[in-house]
Scaffold this motif. Structure first.
Motif, PDB file in Angstrom:
ATOM      1  N   ALA A   1      12.320   8.119  -2.981  1.00  0.00           N
ATOM      2  CA  ALA A   1      11.813   7.844  -1.905  1.00  0.00           C
ATOM      3  C   ALA A   1      12.309   6.859  -1.052  1.00  0.00           C
ATOM      4  N   GLN A   2      12.132   8.010   0.286  1.00  0.00           N
ATOM      5  CA  GLN A   2      12.536   6.847   1.256  1.00  0.00           C
ATOM      6  C   GLN A   2      11.406   6.365   2.985  1.00  0.00           C
ATOM      7  N   VAL A   3      11.250   4.557   2.210  1.00  0.00           N
ATOM      8  CA  VAL A   3       9.974   4.032   3.091  1.00  0.00           C
ATOM      9  C   VAL A   3      10.797   3.385   4.412  1.00  0.00           C
ATOM     10  N   SER A   4      10.379   4.233   5.477  1.00  0.00           N
ATOM     11  CA  SER A   4      11.013   3.189   6.837  1.00  0.00           C
ATOM     12  C   SER A   4      10.273   2.646   7.714  1.00  0.00           C
ATOM     13  N   CYS A   5      10.828   1.264   7.410  1.00  0.00           N
ATOM     14  CA  CYS A   5      10.123  -0.075   8.379  1.00  0.00           C
ATOM     15  C   CYS A   5      10.934  -0.677   9.494  1.00  0.00           C
ATOM     16  N   THR A   6      10.098  -2.226  10.046  1.00  0.00           N
ATOM     17  CA  THR A   6      10.811  -2.865  10.237  1.00  0.00           C
ATOM     18  C   THR A   6      10.898  -4.704   9.462  1.00  0.00           C
ATOM     19  N   LEU A   7      12.577  -4.587   9.825  1.00  0.00           N
ATOM     20  CA  LEU A   7      12.571  -5.532   9.303  1.00  0.00           C
ATOM     21  C   LEU A   7      13.021  -6.596  10.621  1.00  0.00           C
ATOM     22  N   ILE A   8      12.122  -8.014   9.808  1.00  0.00           N
ATOM     23  CA  ILE A   8      11.342  -8.884  11.374  1.00  0.00           C
ATOM     24  C   ILE A   8      12.032 -10.163  10.441  1.00  0.00           C
ATOM     25  N   VAL A   9      13.173 -10.518  11.232  1.00  0.00           N
ATOM     26  CA  VAL A   9      14.259 -11.677  10.926  1.00  0.00           C
ATOM     27  C   VAL A   9      13.489 -12.751  12.178  1.00  0.00           C
ATOM     28  N   GLN A  10      13.323 -14.223  11.233  1.00  0.00           N
ATOM     29  CA  GLN A  10      12.943 -15.523  12.045  1.00  0.00           C
ATOM     30  C   GLN A  10      13.636 -16.354  12.236  1.00  0.00           C
TER      31      GLN A  10
ATOM     32  N   GLY B   1       1.063  -1.268   0.128  1.00  0.00           N
ATOM     33  CA  GLY B   1      -0.087  -0.149  -0.310  1.00  0.00           C
ATOM     34  C   GLY B   1       0.605   1.323   0.090  1.00  0.00           C
ATOM     35  N   GLY B   2      -0.127   1.922   0.211  1.00  0.00           N
ATOM     36  CA  GLY B   2       0.539   3.422  -0.240  1.00  0.00           C
ATOM     37  C   GLY B   2       0.829   3.987  -1.336  1.00  0.00           C
ATOM     38  N   GLN B   3       1.152   5.635  -0.938  1.00  0.00           N
ATOM     39  CA  GLN B   3       1.696   5.841  -2.476  1.00  0.00           C
ATOM     40  C   GLN B   3       2.245   7.380  -2.654  1.00  0.00           C
ATOM     41  N   GLY B   4       2.367   8.020  -3.140  1.00  0.00           N
ATOM     42  CA  GLY B   4       3.687   9.771  -3.571  1.00  0.00           C
ATOM     43  C   GLY B   4       3.417  10.373  -4.656  1.00  0.00           C
ATOM     44  N   GLN B   5       3.676  11.289  -4.609  1.00  0.00           N
ATOM     45  CA  GLN B   5       2.566  13.052  -5.340  1.00  0.00           C
ATOM     46  C   GLN B   5       3.188  12.366  -6.751  1.00  0.00           C
ATOM     47  N   GLY B   6       3.595  11.758  -7.767  1.00  0.00           N
ATOM     48  CA  GLY B   6       3.130  11.705  -8.829  1.00  0.00           C
ATOM     49  C   GLY B   6       3.111   9.898  -9.305  1.00  0.00           C
ATOM     50  N   ILE B   7       4.313   9.128  -8.576  1.00  0.00           N
ATOM     51  CA  ILE B   7       4.759   8.175  -8.582  1.00  0.00           C
ATOM     52  C   ILE B   7       4.576   7.798  -6.971  1.00  0.00           C
ATOM     53  N   LYS B   8       4.278   6.468  -7.812  1.00  0.00           N
ATOM     54  CA  LYS B   8       3.326   5.478  -6.746  1.00  0.00           C
ATOM     55  C   LYS B   8       4.182   4.642  -6.257  1.00  0.00           C
ATOM     56  N   ILE B   9       4.102   4.654  -4.514  1.00  0.00           N
ATOM     57  CA  ILE B   9       5.469   4.385  -3.657  1.00  0.00           C
ATOM     58  C   ILE B   9       5.312   3.136  -3.136  1.00  0.00           C
ATOM     59  N   PRO B  10       4.694   2.300  -2.788  1.00  0.00           N
ATOM     60  CA  PRO B  10       4.092   1.098  -2.089  1.00  0.00           C
ATOM     61  C   PRO B  10       5.309   1.424  -0.652  1.00  0.00           C
ATOM     62  N   GLY B  11       4.407   1.200   0.132  1.00  0.00           N
ATOM     63  CA  GLY B  11       4.815   1.449   1.401  1.00  0.00           C
ATOM     64  C   GLY B  11       4.701  -0.085   2.490  1.00  0.00           C
ATOM     65  N   TYR B  12       5.376  -0.240   3.338  1.00  0.00           N
ATOM     66  CA  TYR B  12       5.532  -1.455   4.145  1.00  0.00           C
ATOM     67  C   TYR B  12       5.618  -0.771   6.095  1.00  0.00           C
ATOM     68  N   GLU B  13       4.847  -1.550   6.373  1.00  0.00           N
ATOM     69  CA  GLU B  13       4.828  -1.972   8.027  1.00  0.00           C
ATOM     70  C   GLU B  13       5.957  -2.420   8.342  1.00  0.00           C
ATOM     71  N   SER B  14       6.241  -3.748   7.599  1.00  0.00           N
ATOM     72  CA  SER B  14       6.854  -4.498   8.194  1.00  0.00           C
ATOM     73  C   SER B  14       7.641  -5.202   7.084  1.00  0.00           C
ATOM     74  N   ILE B  15       8.734  -5.924   7.035  1.00  0.00           N
ATOM     75  CA  ILE B  15       8.906  -7.094   5.977  1.00  0.00           C
ATOM     76  C   ILE B  15      10.233  -7.999   6.914  1.00  0.00           C
ATOM     77  N   VAL B  16       8.639  -9.235   6.455  1.00  0.00           N
ATOM     78  CA  VAL B  16       9.656 -10.383   7.377  1.00  0.00           C
ATOM     79  C   VAL B  16      10.502 -11.602   6.832  1.00  0.00           C
TER      80      VAL B  16
END
Length: 161
Positions: free
Chosen positions: A152-161, A55-70
Motif C-alpha cells: 500500500a501507499q499512504v500520502s501525508c505531509t512530512l513536517i520538518v521543524q 488510524g486507518g485500515q486497508g482491505q484484509g491487511i490493516k494499514i495505518p494512515g497518517y495525516e502528517s509526520i513531524v
C-alpha cells in the motif's frame, strides 16, 4: 569378549538417544529465519511516555494512515511511531518516499505483527519545511516463505521543524 559385550548396549543406547533428539528437533516449531532476500527484523522498542494512535485500515491487511509526520530538522535520528497492527498476519517493511525528488529517505527492516518502532534513522538530514511524503508499505507473509503480499501507499505531509 567381555569388552565387546559392554560396548554393544552403550552403542545401542547412544543410537536410540540420537534418534529421539533428531525427532524432537525436527518437530520443534521454528522461528522464521529465511534471510535469502537479506531482510532483517526491527528490534523491539519501548513506547515513549506520550504516543498517538495511528488510524486507518486497508482491505484484509490493516494499514495505518497518517495525516502528517513531524520530525526535527538537521538530524537523521528521529522519533516516529510506525506500527504493524496485531491483527495482521504479515510483516511490514515501511519506506518514506519523497515524490518531488523521487528519493527514498528511510526503509525499515521487517516489522512483526503487533510491533511498533519509535526511533528511526533517515538516509539524510532534512531541512525545515513541509514536504509531500508517501509511506510505502511492502508486506510479506508471516511464515518461513515470506512471500510478498499486497502493499500500500499512504500520502501525508512530512513536517520538518
Amino acid at each position: 569378549m567381555k569388552k565387546k559385550k559392554i560396548w554393544i548396549p552403550i552403542l545401542a543406547a547412544a543410537v536410540v538417544l540420537a534418534v529421539i533428539l533428531a525427532v524432537f528437533w525436527s518437530r520443534k516449531p521454528k522461528e522464521v529465519t529465511n534471510y535469502e532476500n537479506e531482510k532483517a527484523f526491527e528490534e523491539y522498542q519501548e513506547s515513549p511516555e506520550s504516543t498517538e494512535e495511528a488510524g486507518g485500515q486497508g482491505q484484509g491487511i490493516k494499514i495505518p494512515g497518517y495525516e502528517s509526520i513531524v520530525i526535527p530538522a538537521g538530524t537523521k535520528e528521529v522519533s516516529v511511531e510506525l506500527t504493524n497492527p496485531e491483527e495482521n498476519q504479515v510483516y511490514f517493511e515501511i519506506s518514506f518516499y519523497l515524490p518531488e525528488t523521487e528519493e527514498t529517505i528511510y526503509t525499515s527492516d521487517l516489522i512483526r505483527p503487533g510491533q511498533t518502532i519509535y526511533e528511526i534513522t533517515l538516509e539524510k538530514e532534512m531541512e525545515a519545511g513541509e514536504y509531500p511524503l508517501t509511506l510505502r508499505y511492502a508486506t510479506y507473509t508471516a511464515n518461513e516463505a515470506m512471500e510478498p503480499r499486497n502493499g500500500a501507499q499512504v500520502s501525508c505531509t512530512l513536517i520538518v521543524q
